[in-house]
Motif scaffolding. Structure first.
Motif, PDB file in Angstrom:
ATOM      1  N   THR A  43       0.840  -1.201   0.000  1.00 48.00           N
ATOM      2  CA  THR A  43       0.000   0.000   0.000  1.00 48.00           C
ATOM      3  C   THR A  43       0.871   1.245   0.000  1.00 48.00           C
ATOM      4  O   THR A  43       1.984   1.222   0.522  1.00 48.00           O
ATOM      5  CB  THR A  43      -0.939   0.008   1.229  1.00 48.00           C
ATOM      6  N   THR A  79      -1.200   0.178 -16.977  1.00 47.49           N
ATOM      7  CA  THR A  79      -0.570  -0.895 -16.207  1.00 47.49           C
ATOM      8  C   THR A  79      -1.524  -1.370 -15.105  1.00 47.49           C
ATOM      9  O   THR A  79      -1.134  -1.504 -13.952  1.00 47.49           O
ATOM     10  CB  THR A  79       0.743  -0.386 -15.596  1.00 47.49           C
ATOM     11  N   SER A 134      -1.179   4.620  -0.179  1.00 50.70           N
ATOM     12  CA  SER A 134      -2.075   5.619   0.415  1.00 50.70           C
ATOM     13  C   SER A 134      -3.098   5.025   1.381  1.00 50.70           C
ATOM     14  O   SER A 134      -3.968   5.744   1.858  1.00 50.70           O
ATOM     15  CB  SER A 134      -2.768   6.414  -0.696  1.00 50.70           C
ATOM     16  N   THR A 172      -5.431  -0.264   0.544  1.00 56.90           N
ATOM     17  CA  THR A 172      -5.216  -1.715   0.590  1.00 56.90           C
ATOM     18  C   THR A 172      -4.979  -2.194   2.021  1.00 56.90           C
ATOM     19  O   THR A 172      -5.326  -3.324   2.373  1.00 56.90           O
ATOM     20  CB  THR A 172      -4.045  -2.085  -0.339  1.00 56.90           C
TER      21      THR A 172
HETATM   22  C1  LIG Z   1       0.507   7.948  -8.524  1.00 54.54           C
HETATM   23  C2  LIG Z   1      -0.385   6.778  -8.725  1.00 54.54           C
HETATM   24  C3  LIG Z   1      -0.005   5.777  -9.614  1.00 54.54           C
HETATM   25  C4  LIG Z   1      -0.837   4.672  -9.843  1.00 54.54           C
HETATM   26  N1  LIG Z   1      -0.451   3.710 -10.752  1.00 54.54           N
HETATM   27  C5  LIG Z   1      -1.270   2.658 -10.993  1.00 54.54           C
HETATM   28  C6  LIG Z   1      -0.912   1.671 -11.946  1.00 54.54           C
HETATM   29  O1  LIG Z   1       0.139   1.705 -12.570  1.00 54.54           O
HETATM   30  N2  LIG Z   1      -1.768   0.623 -12.144  1.00 54.54           N
HETATM   31  C7  LIG Z   1      -2.952   0.512 -11.470  1.00 54.54           C
HETATM   32  O2  LIG Z   1      -3.692  -0.443 -11.709  1.00 54.54           O
HETATM   33  N3  LIG Z   1      -3.312   1.437 -10.539  1.00 54.54           N
HETATM   34  C8  LIG Z   1      -2.509   2.506 -10.290  1.00 54.54           C
HETATM   35  N4  LIG Z   1      -2.866   3.439  -9.361  1.00 54.54           N
HETATM   36  C9  LIG Z   1      -4.135   3.286  -8.637  1.00 54.54           C
HETATM   37  C10 LIG Z   1      -3.911   2.691  -7.250  1.00 54.54           C
HETATM   38  O3  LIG Z   1      -3.561   1.328  -7.329  1.00 54.54           O
HETATM   39  C11 LIG Z   1      -5.197   2.836  -6.446  1.00 54.54           C
HETATM   40  O4  LIG Z   1      -5.403   4.223  -6.193  1.00 54.54           O
HETATM   41  C12 LIG Z   1      -5.167   2.077  -5.146  1.00 54.54           C
HETATM   42  O5  LIG Z   1      -6.383   2.239  -4.472  1.00 54.54           O
HETATM   43  C13 LIG Z   1      -4.029   2.536  -4.254  1.00 54.54           C
HETATM   44  O6  LIG Z   1      -3.981   1.679  -3.145  1.00 54.54           O
HETATM   45  P1  LIG Z   1      -3.306   2.135  -1.777  1.00 54.54           P
HETATM   46  O7  LIG Z   1      -4.160   3.260  -1.194  1.00 54.54           O
HETATM   47  O8  LIG Z   1      -3.369   0.918  -0.921  1.00 54.54           O
HETATM   48  O9  LIG Z   1      -1.920   2.588  -2.037  1.00 54.54           O
HETATM   49  C14 LIG Z   1      -2.054   4.545  -9.134  1.00 54.54           C
HETATM   50  C15 LIG Z   1      -2.413   5.549  -8.213  1.00 54.54           C
HETATM   51  C16 LIG Z   1      -1.593   6.635  -8.014  1.00 54.54           C
HETATM   52  C17 LIG Z   1      -2.025   7.694  -7.020  1.00 54.54           C
END
Ligand SMILES: Cc1cc2nc3c(=O)[nH]c(=O)nc-3n(C[C@H](O)[C@H](O)[C@H](O)COP(=O)(O)O)c2cc1C
Length: 147
Positions: free
Chosen positions: A10, A99, A12, A15
């Motif tokens: 994670t 991606t 942000s 997850t």
């Molecule tokens: C800067 C940034 C880059 C991201 N890159 C991808 C990516 O390459 N592929 C994807 O499927 N999601 C991408 N995401 C979406 C994140 O996977 C999604 O916001 C997820 O909820 C983040 O989980 P977390 O809060 O546990 O980190 C990206 C989000 C951000 C903010």
């Protein structure tokens, strides 16, 4: 009863929140869990046989989210044999990215190559349209049945 190590990638927090909920569901079903918010490669790799639930968000250009970057690098570098490991992957991403769920897909592929047994087919959560709680509700039942 099984013990499940929940590995969390994670940046942000989405997850992490999801993993906490899944842990509660596993506990309610009579299992035990350890949540690894920053999975330690050496510790986990040496606790074989084991069952891993990998909750992996993608960031960057399909990279693993921050908390699991180190683990992913080591997994890629060492390519361990893990024939006694059982696992399943929940990939978290956003379909607006080319991606989409790349890190979770990579994690699944690497564990398959290690010889580990996949308990349930990978679940992919698209944060732009899915309700993660709803999306995981049937899947976690399948996972629990497979334990
Ligand atoms: C800067 C940034 C880059 C991201 N890159 C991808 C990516 O390459 N592929 C994807 O499927 N999601 C991408 N995401 C979406 C994140 O996977 C999604 O916001 C997820 O909820 C983040 O989980 P977390 O809060 O546990 O980190 C990206 C989000 C951000 C903010």
């Amino acid at each position: 009863m099984a013990h499940i190590d929940i590995l969390v990638a994670t940046t942000s927090g989405n997850t992490e929140y999801l993993a906490d909920q899944l842990s509660d569901q596993l506990l309610a079903a009579g299992h035990t869990t350890t949540l690894h918010y920053e999975p330690d490669y050496q510790q986990l790799i040496n606790s074989d046989p084991a069952t891993w639930l990998c909750c992996v968000a993608s960031h960057g250009a399909g990279e693993y989210a921050d908390s699991m970057l180190d683990f992913a690098e080591q997994l890629s570098q060492h390519q361990p044999d893990l024939p006694l490991l059982r696992y399943a992957v929940i990939a978290v991403g956003d379909s607006n990215y080319d991606t989409f769920c790349a890190a979770g897909r990579d994690c699944d592929e690497r564990l398959q190559k290690s010889g580990a047994e996949c308990l349930v087919e990978r679940l992919e959560i698209d944060m732009s349209i899915d309700d993660p709680e709803q999306k995981t509700s049937t899947w976690i039942e399948l996972f629990i049945k497979a334990l």
